[in-house]
Design a protein around this motif. Structure first.
Motif, PDB file in Angstrom:
ATOM      1  N   TYR A 121     -38.284 -27.437   4.764  1.00  0.00           N
ATOM      2  CA  TYR A 121     -39.388 -28.160   4.126  1.00  0.00           C
ATOM      3  C   TYR A 121     -39.383 -27.932   2.616  1.00  0.00           C
ATOM      4  N   ALA A 122     -38.847 -26.803   2.169  1.00  0.00           N
ATOM      5  CA  ALA A 122     -38.789 -26.507   0.739  1.00  0.00           C
ATOM      6  C   ALA A 122     -37.981 -27.564  -0.008  1.00  0.00           C
ATOM      7  N   ALA A 123     -36.933 -28.095   0.616  1.00  0.00           N
ATOM      8  CA  ALA A 123     -36.129 -29.142  -0.021  1.00  0.00           C
ATOM      9  C   ALA A 123     -36.955 -30.411  -0.211  1.00  0.00           C
TER      10      ALA A 123
ATOM     11  N   GLY B 139     -31.547 -36.798  -3.877  1.00  0.00           N
ATOM     12  CA  GLY B 139     -32.183 -35.494  -3.766  1.00  0.00           C
ATOM     13  C   GLY B 139     -31.536 -34.670  -2.675  1.00  0.00           C
ATOM     14  N   PHE B 140     -32.036 -33.468  -2.472  1.00  0.00           N
ATOM     15  CA  PHE B 140     -31.515 -32.613  -1.408  1.00  0.00           C
ATOM     16  C   PHE B 140     -31.758 -33.226  -0.034  1.00  0.00           C
ATOM     17  N   THR B 141     -32.795 -34.048   0.091  1.00  0.00           N
ATOM     18  CA  THR B 141     -33.150 -34.638   1.377  1.00  0.00           C
ATOM     19  C   THR B 141     -32.537 -36.017   1.575  1.00  0.00           C
ATOM     20  N   GLY B 142     -31.742 -36.489   0.616  1.00  0.00           N
ATOM     21  CA  GLY B 142     -31.125 -37.808   0.705  1.00  0.00           C
ATOM     22  C   GLY B 142     -31.546 -38.666  -0.475  1.00  0.00           C
ATOM     23  N   ASN B 143     -31.372 -39.974  -0.334  1.00  0.00           N
ATOM     24  CA  ASN B 143     -31.797 -40.890  -1.387  1.00  0.00           C
ATOM     25  C   ASN B 143     -33.315 -40.936  -1.421  1.00  0.00           C
ATOM     26  N   VAL B 144     -33.887 -40.638  -2.575  1.00  0.00           N
ATOM     27  CA  VAL B 144     -35.341 -40.628  -2.719  1.00  0.00           C
ATOM     28  C   VAL B 144     -35.745 -41.904  -3.455  1.00  0.00           C
ATOM     29  N   THR B 145     -36.550 -42.696  -2.788  1.00  0.00           N
ATOM     30  CA  THR B 145     -37.069 -43.929  -3.343  1.00  0.00           C
ATOM     31  C   THR B 145     -38.343 -44.272  -2.594  1.00  0.00           C
TER      32      THR B 145
END
Length: 142
Positions: free
Chosen positions: A77-79, A129-135
């Motif tokens: 969750y920190a990511a 981002g660390f979690t993937g593409n952020v949009t």
């Protein structure tokens, strides 16, 4: 809130049960969650050598997390939290470049400010981002 919350409706207030143990009323609940940001956990595609803004690898981020929390277990969750903060920072930076005085009258009720920030988030904030593409999608999901 992801999936079920968009706007409050006085006709559909199933979220406010008649329960005397709940210390807030309908208007207080609306004020509390108005303009919130949420994160919905799906997956973490990051590899340890992946680099994101501002020039940090996932391995460095995980190591810093473990050191700062004095933990031996990384919490994914920190990511999401990290990517959320980067998105908010980019939104702020881009909004200030287009509207230098955008925060001059910053209040919870300032709908002009809210509109500028949401439109900036929707149209100008996208990154790996660390979690993937952020949009932000049209339905306001990330």
């Amino acid at each position: 809130f992801p999936g079920w919350y968009h706007y409050f409706s006085d006709e559909d207030n199933w979220y406010m049960p008649n329960n005397e143990s709940i210390a807030c009323n309908h208007d207080e609940m609306k004020k509390t969650i108005d303009g919130h940001f949420t994160v919905d956990l799906t997956r973490i595609p990051a590899q340890d050598n992946m680099t994101v803004l501002p020039n940090k690898t996932f391995a460095q981020f995980k190591q810093a997390f473990l050191e700062r929390t004095n933990s031996s277990t990384f919490k994914y969750y920190a990511a999401y939290g990290y990517d959320t903060i980067v998105a908010i920072a980019l939104m702020r930076d881009k909004a200030l470049k287009r509207h230098p005085n955008v925060f001059a009258d910053a209040t919870f009720g300032n709908r002009t400010l809210a509109h500028i920030l949401v439109e900036t988030l929707r149209t100008e904030v996208f990154f790996q981002g660390f979690t993937g593409n952020v949009t932000v999608e049209e339905d306001e999901s990330v």
